[in-house]
Design a protein around this motif. Structure first.
Motif, PDB file in Angstrom:
ATOM      1  N   LEU A  94      77.416 -61.788  79.468  1.00 12.94           N
ATOM      2  CA  LEU A  94      76.537 -62.918  79.762  1.00 12.94           C
ATOM      3  C   LEU A  94      76.439 -63.128  81.271  1.00 12.94           C
ATOM      4  N   ASN A  95      77.555 -63.045  81.949  1.00 12.41           N
ATOM      5  CA  ASN A  95      77.578 -63.192  83.398  1.00 12.41           C
ATOM      6  C   ASN A  95      76.738 -62.108  84.081  1.00 12.41           C
ATOM      7  N   LYS A  96      76.859 -60.877  83.610  1.00 16.75           N
ATOM      8  CA  LYS A  96      76.065 -59.774  84.177  1.00 16.75           C
ATOM      9  C   LYS A  96      74.574 -60.020  83.959  1.00 16.75           C
ATOM     10  N   ALA A  97      74.214 -60.481  82.768  1.00 18.54           N
ATOM     11  CA  ALA A  97      72.804 -60.747  82.462  1.00 18.54           C
ATOM     12  C   ALA A  97      72.256 -61.863  83.350  1.00 18.54           C
ATOM     13  N   GLU A  98      73.045 -62.898  83.563  1.00 18.81           N
ATOM     14  CA  GLU A  98      72.616 -63.992  84.437  1.00 18.81           C
ATOM     15  C   GLU A  98      72.378 -63.477  85.853  1.00 18.81           C
ATOM     16  N   LYS A  99      73.229 -62.583  86.315  1.00 20.77           N
ATOM     17  CA  LYS A  99      73.067 -62.004  87.660  1.00 20.77           C
ATOM     18  C   LYS A  99      71.816 -61.130  87.730  1.00 20.77           C
ATOM     19  N   VAL A 100      71.575 -60.336  86.681  1.00 21.75           N
ATOM     20  CA  VAL A 100      70.379 -59.496  86.658  1.00 21.75           C
ATOM     21  C   VAL A 100      69.131 -60.373  86.730  1.00 21.75           C
ATOM     22  N   PHE A 101      69.095 -61.459  85.947  1.00 21.23           N
ATOM     23  CA  PHE A 101      67.902 -62.303  85.937  1.00 21.23           C
ATOM     24  C   PHE A 101      67.744 -63.066  87.255  1.00 21.23           C
ATOM     25  N   ALA A 102      68.833 -63.498  87.842  1.00 15.27           N
ATOM     26  CA  ALA A 102      68.751 -64.159  89.153  1.00 15.27           C
ATOM     27  C   ALA A 102      68.202 -63.181  90.193  1.00 15.27           C
ATOM     28  N   ASN A 103      68.676 -61.947  90.148  1.00 13.30           N
ATOM     29  CA  ASN A 103      68.197 -60.917  91.060  1.00 13.30           C
ATOM     30  C   ASN A 103      66.724 -60.603  90.789  1.00 13.30           C
ATOM     31  N   TYR A 104      66.363 -60.529  89.524  1.00  8.92           N
ATOM     32  CA  TYR A 104      64.976 -60.293  89.103  1.00  8.92           C
ATOM     33  C   TYR A 104      64.047 -61.335  89.728  1.00  8.92           C
ATOM     34  N   GLN A 105      64.408 -62.614  89.587  1.00 10.09           N
ATOM     35  CA  GLN A 105      63.587 -63.694  90.129  1.00 10.09           C
ATOM     36  C   GLN A 105      63.522 -63.644  91.647  1.00 10.09           C
ATOM     37  N   SER A 106      64.646 -63.380  92.249  1.00  8.96           N
ATOM     38  CA  SER A 106      64.738 -63.339  93.710  1.00  8.96           C
ATOM     39  C   SER A 106      63.890 -62.212  94.296  1.00  8.96           C
ATOM     40  N   LEU A 107      64.041 -61.018  93.734  1.00  8.47           N
ATOM     41  CA  LEU A 107      63.278 -59.867  94.225  1.00  8.47           C
ATOM     42  C   LEU A 107      61.785 -60.049  93.966  1.00  8.47           C
ATOM     43  N   GLU A 108      61.444 -60.564  92.790  1.00  5.10           N
ATOM     44  CA  GLU A 108      60.042 -60.781  92.459  1.00  5.10           C
ATOM     45  C   GLU A 108      59.411 -61.781  93.420  1.00  5.10           C
ATOM     46  N   ARG A 109      60.108 -62.868  93.673  1.00  6.75           N
ATOM     47  CA  ARG A 109      59.576 -63.916  94.569  1.00  6.75           C
ATOM     48  C   ARG A 109      59.449 -63.428  96.008  1.00  6.75           C
ATOM     49  N   ALA A 110      60.293 -62.454  96.393  1.00  6.05           N
ATOM     50  CA  ALA A 110      60.229 -61.867  97.736  1.00  6.05           C
ATOM     51  C   ALA A 110      59.228 -60.707  97.789  1.00  6.05           C
ATOM     52  N   PHE A 111      58.566 -60.438  96.661  1.00  2.00           N
ATOM     53  CA  PHE A 111      57.621 -59.326  96.545  1.00  2.00           C
ATOM     54  C   PHE A 111      58.287 -58.000  96.904  1.00  2.00           C
ATOM     55  N   ASP A 112      59.531 -57.875  96.520  1.00  4.48           N
ATOM     56  CA  ASP A 112      60.320 -56.683  96.825  1.00  4.48           C
ATOM     57  C   ASP A 112      60.152 -55.659  95.694  1.00  4.48           C
ATOM     58  N   ALA A 172      61.893 -53.376  94.868  1.00  2.00           N
ATOM     59  CA  ALA A 172      63.191 -53.035  94.272  1.00  2.00           C
ATOM     60  C   ALA A 172      63.400 -53.719  92.923  1.00  2.00           C
ATOM     61  N   VAL A 173      62.557 -54.688  92.577  1.00  2.00           N
ATOM     62  CA  VAL A 173      62.665 -55.305  91.254  1.00  2.00           C
ATOM     63  C   VAL A 173      62.509 -54.228  90.178  1.00  2.00           C
ATOM     64  N   ALA A 174      61.755 -53.184  90.462  1.00  2.00           N
ATOM     65  CA  ALA A 174      61.568 -52.087  89.506  1.00  2.00           C
ATOM     66  C   ALA A 174      62.886 -51.394  89.178  1.00  2.00           C
ATOM     67  N   ASP A 175      63.806 -51.388  90.113  1.00  2.00           N
ATOM     68  CA  ASP A 175      65.095 -50.715  89.911  1.00  2.00           C
ATOM     69  C   ASP A 175      65.993 -51.451  88.912  1.00  2.00           C
ATOM     70  N   LEU A 176      65.631 -52.667  88.540  1.00  2.00           N
ATOM     71  CA  LEU A 176      66.416 -53.417  87.563  1.00  2.00           C
ATOM     72  C   LEU A 176      66.162 -52.947  86.132  1.00  2.00           C
ATOM     73  N   TYR A 177      65.100 -52.168  85.939  1.00  2.00           N
ATOM     74  CA  TYR A 177      64.749 -51.679  84.607  1.00  2.00           C
ATOM     75  C   TYR A 177      65.446 -50.357  84.320  1.00  2.00           C
ATOM     76  N   CYS A 178      65.971 -50.240  83.105  1.00  2.00           N
ATOM     77  CA  CYS A 178      66.537 -48.964  82.652  1.00  2.00           C
ATOM     78  C   CYS A 178      65.394 -47.956  82.512  1.00  2.00           C
ATOM     79  N   ASP A 179      65.694 -46.688  82.698  1.00  2.00           N
ATOM     80  CA  ASP A 179      64.668 -45.648  82.580  1.00  2.00           C
ATOM     81  C   ASP A 179      64.125 -45.513  81.165  1.00  2.00           C
ATOM     82  N   THR A 180      64.836 -46.060  80.192  1.00  2.00           N
ATOM     83  CA  THR A 180      64.407 -45.979  78.789  1.00  2.00           C
ATOM     84  C   THR A 180      63.914 -47.324  78.262  1.00  2.00           C
ATOM     85  N   ALA A 181      63.679 -48.281  79.139  1.00  2.00           N
ATOM     86  CA  ALA A 181      63.290 -49.632  78.716  1.00  2.00           C
ATOM     87  C   ALA A 181      61.993 -49.631  77.920  1.00  2.00           C
ATOM     88  N   LEU A 182      61.941 -50.518  76.946  1.00  2.00           N
ATOM     89  CA  LEU A 182      60.712 -50.767  76.187  1.00  2.00           C
ATOM     90  C   LEU A 182      59.945 -51.853  76.920  1.00  2.00           C
TER      91      LEU A 182
END
Length: 147
Positions: free
Chosen positions: A23-41, A43-53
């Motif tokens: 749960l802690n890891k997921a919260e960190k991933v989502f916080a990073n997701y929001q942060s990178l997205e808002r910064a138009f970075d 690198a948000v793409a790197d948060l996705y697994c290569d096999t993601a649906l």
């Protein structure tokens, strides 16, 4: 009912440190997701697994819907290409009503996403867990959008 659900979740997490860690890891991933997205970075793409649906249901004026699915590598390329355009247009989203729930050994994150530029809200659901690489990332994104 919410108090009972939170109490049960707290007991499960307190008695199972592995679930608490996920749960802690997921919260960190989502916080990073929001942060990178808002910064138009891009690198948000790197948060996705290569096999993601990746699945998006697009609703057009008049109610017609179209379901789009992307292979993760293509979606990651689209994100990287779209970030400079989004930045130039001021096209970003904010998130509210964020809920984390355990789904097996993974964590489901559901939220309401508000598109600031297009002025509408939609739901988004991310499943976060271990990628084939062993790192924690986005295994699935199910979202809704409008043109």
């Amino acid at each position: 009912m919410k108090i009972l659900t939170k109490s049960i979740l707290f007991i499960l997490l307190f008695t199972n440190p592995v679930l608490a860690n996920e749960l802690n890891k997921a919260e960190k991933v989502f916080a990073n997701y929001q942060s990178l997205e808002r910064a138009f970075d891009p690198a948000v793409a790197d948060l996705y697994c290569d096999t993601a649906l990746i699945r998006n249901v697009r609703t057009y004026p008049g109610g017609r819907q179209r379901t789009l699915e992307f292979p993760a590598p293509k979606y990651k390329d689209l994100i990287r290409a779209a970030m400079p355009v989004a930045k130039a247009r001021g096209d970003y989203s904010t998130y509210s009503k964020i809920v984390y729930s355990l789904e097996g050994k993974n964590v489901r994150i559901t939220a309401t996403r508000f598109s600031v530029m297009k002025n509408y809200s939609s739901t988004i659901s991310l499943l976060v867990g271990k990628c084939n690489s062993g790192q924690t990332g986005v295994l699935e994104e199910i979202s809704q959008s409008r043109p």
